[in-house]
Scaffold this motif. Structure first.
Motif, short mmCIF file in Angstrom:
data_model
loop_
_atom_site.label_atom_id
_atom_site.label_comp_id
_atom_site.label_asym_id
_atom_site.label_seq_id
_atom_site.Cartn_x
_atom_site.Cartn_y
_atom_site.Cartn_z
N LEU A 12 49.80 44.81 -23.49
CA LEU A 12 51.06 44.69 -22.75
C LEU A 12 50.85 44.94 -21.26
N GLN A 13 49.89 44.21 -20.70
CA GLN A 13 49.58 44.34 -19.28
C GLN A 13 49.23 45.78 -18.90
N ASN A 14 48.45 46.40 -19.77
CA ASN A 14 47.94 47.77 -19.58
C ASN A 14 49.01 48.84 -19.69
N ARG A 15 50.19 48.50 -20.14
CA ARG A 15 51.23 49.52 -20.32
C ARG A 15 51.06 50.28 -21.64
N LEU A 16 50.38 49.69 -22.61
CA LEU A 16 50.13 50.33 -23.90
C LEU A 16 48.63 50.54 -24.05
N THR A 17 48.24 51.80 -24.31
CA THR A 17 46.83 52.15 -24.53
C THR A 17 46.67 52.72 -25.93
N ILE A 18 45.71 52.20 -26.67
CA ILE A 18 45.40 52.70 -28.01
C ILE A 18 43.94 53.17 -28.01
N SER A 19 43.74 54.43 -28.39
CA SER A 19 42.40 55.04 -28.33
C SER A 19 42.01 55.63 -29.67
N PRO A 20 41.23 54.93 -30.50
CA PRO A 20 40.68 55.55 -31.72
C PRO A 20 39.73 56.69 -31.33
N LEU A 21 39.75 57.79 -32.14
CA LEU A 21 39.01 58.99 -31.79
C LEU A 21 38.30 59.59 -32.99
N GLY B 29 41.21 60.06 -35.66
CA GLY B 29 42.59 59.91 -35.25
C GLY B 29 42.76 58.78 -34.27
N CYS B 30 43.95 58.74 -33.68
CA CYS B 30 44.29 57.69 -32.73
C CYS B 30 45.34 58.22 -31.76
N ASP B 31 45.14 57.96 -30.47
CA ASP B 31 46.12 58.29 -29.44
C ASP B 31 46.78 57.01 -28.95
N LEU B 32 48.10 57.03 -28.82
CA LEU B 32 48.86 55.92 -28.26
C LEU B 32 49.58 56.42 -27.01
N ARG B 33 49.46 55.67 -25.92
CA ARG B 33 50.15 56.01 -24.68
C ARG B 33 50.90 54.78 -24.19
N TYR B 34 52.17 54.97 -23.84
CA TYR B 34 53.01 53.84 -23.44
C TYR B 34 53.72 54.18 -22.14
N ARG B 35 53.64 53.27 -21.16
CA ARG B 35 54.36 53.41 -19.90
C ARG B 35 55.42 52.32 -19.85
N PRO B 36 56.68 52.68 -19.65
CA PRO B 36 57.75 51.67 -19.61
C PRO B 36 57.50 50.63 -18.54
N LYS B 37 58.03 49.43 -18.76
CA LYS B 37 57.83 48.32 -17.84
C LYS B 37 58.39 48.65 -16.46
N ILE B 38 57.62 48.32 -15.44
CA ILE B 38 58.01 48.63 -14.06
C ILE B 38 59.10 47.65 -13.61
N LYS B 39 60.18 48.19 -13.06
CA LYS B 39 61.22 47.37 -12.48
C LYS B 39 60.94 47.13 -11.00
N PRO B 40 61.43 46.05 -10.42
CA PRO B 40 61.18 45.77 -8.99
C PRO B 40 61.66 46.91 -8.10
N ASN B 41 60.79 47.31 -7.16
CA ASN B 41 61.11 48.33 -6.16
C ASN B 41 61.38 49.71 -6.75
N VAL B 42 60.97 49.96 -7.98
CA VAL B 42 61.15 51.28 -8.60
C VAL B 42 59.83 51.71 -9.21
N TYR B 43 59.39 52.89 -8.87
CA TYR B 43 58.18 53.43 -9.49
C TYR B 43 58.52 53.88 -10.90
N HIS B 44 57.68 53.50 -11.87
CA HIS B 44 57.89 54.07 -13.20
C HIS B 44 57.52 55.55 -13.16
N ALA B 45 58.25 56.36 -13.88
CA ALA B 45 58.08 57.81 -13.76
C ALA B 45 58.06 58.47 -15.12
N MET B 46 57.60 57.75 -16.14
CA MET B 46 57.62 58.33 -17.47
C MET B 46 56.47 57.76 -18.29
#
Length: 351
Positions: free
Chosen positions: A167-176, A230-247
């Protein structure tokens, strides 16, 4: 174990629902390694030297310090005298204050490592000690209810793996894969005898109902050590124009295998040795799930909320008693069960 897995599955669904519903964005500055509104990676600061900037292009690391509350349950039983449940100990609602320090490191955007250390101070809890004269917990002839407080709980875990991006690097999946160590130090004090009957096996009878000897200060510690996947999942919400994502939303899932060892000191039992009255040995397995919600509050700083749950059990094993006059006796240790839930809040600093 089937009932435990069903309960765990329900809790997992609830936690996933909460995480997925928390899908807003807020104004803030982009932490190191997070994408800005143009899709670029934020630099750690224009005043840094070139070699620090070069390292930061290949290494992203963070430290998280959190504190909160924790609740544990642990029980075990032994067989003997031709009954499948001779004696059973159950620690319930062992409430603690916990502090946790964790690190996550991403190397060259692919190699991923994380580790965590938890320490909890036990504040309150109860322990039930029951003895039975018949199979399947029948013919209970002794029961005491006591307090457990003043000791501590430990967790140490580390692992590493490889990250995949979607998802354009917004979703990261890391098997561990990794190793973990868990220890519960439990105490028995301020006892009260609530069931007292004749010993069906001809030994000494339990004390009369009422408060137990004020010298009661028995201890039991349990240790779980072994590998996990295990597995780690990290998700960053889609960036909106002129707004920094902060979560950022995170979910960690782990399947554990463990060597289990337990050791007790029943300080009022004159027929048993001290300080080591008996020991337990067997093998166990467990499931762990942790959800995190990170909200950026300043450059390189996140406010962090987390919730975690662990559910462990063992196979049958060995109960070995050490007698005061020398020698040992051995019987079957039935399954050991341990559950732990915590809710934490703190801060994360990104380098």
């Amino acid at each position: 174990m089937g009932r435990k897995i069903r309960r765990f599955g329900a809790r997992t669904c609830i936690l996933l629902t909460i995480v997925l519903l928390a899908n807003g964005t807020a104004l803030g500055k982009t932490p190191i390694g997070h994408e800005d509104s143009q899709g670029q990676t934020a630099a750690p600061g224009g005043g840094q030297s070139a070699w620090i900037k070069s390292i930061s292009q290949h290494l992203e690391t963070e430290f998280t310090l959190t504190t909160g509350i924790r609740s544990d349950d642990l029980d075990w039983s032994i067989a003997g005298n031709n009954v499948n449940y001779l004696s059973e100990l159950t620690w319930s609602n062992v409430d603690s204050y916990q502090i946790s320090l964790a690190n996550r490191t991403q190397l060259k955007n692919r190699l991923y490592f994380r580790g965590a250390f938890n320490f909890a101070w036990i504040q309150d809890g109860t322990v039930r000690d029951s003895d039975y004269g018949q199979d399947n917990r029948g013919g209970e002839w002794s029961r005491s209810i006591s307090d457990t407080t003043g000791d501590e709980l430990w967790d140490l875990s580390g692992g590493g793996g490889y990250s995949f991006y979607f998802l354009q690097n917004r979703l990261t999946i890391s098997p561990l894969v990794g190793l973990s160590y868990h220890k519960q130090n439990l105490r028995i004090q301020n006892g009260n005898q609530v069931v007292s009957g004749a010993n069906p096996f001809g030994g000494s009878n339990p004390p009369a109902t009422g408060p137990l000897d004020s010298r009661l200060d028995s201890t039991y510690f349990a240790r779980w050590f072994g590998p996990w996947i295990g597995c780690d999942l990290r998700y960053r919400p889609k960036i909106k124009p002129n707004v920094y994502h902060a979560m950022e939303l995170r979910l960690s899932l782990e399947l554990h295998w463990a060597d289990y060892y337990g050791e007790g000191n029943w300080n009022l039992r004159s027929d048993l040795a001290h300080p080591k009255s008996f020991e337990h040995e067997t093998y166990g397995y467990g499931i762990s799930i942790t959800g995190q919600w990170l909200i950026n509050i300043a450059n390189q700083w996140d406010l962090t909320f987390s919730a975690s749950h662990q559910d462990w059990s063992t196979d049958d094993g060995t109960d070995r008693k050490f007698l005061s006059g020398g020698g040992t006796t051995t019987t079957r240790l039935n399954k050991v069960n341990w559950e732990s839930t915590s809710f934490m809040v703190g801060v994360t600093y990104h380098f």
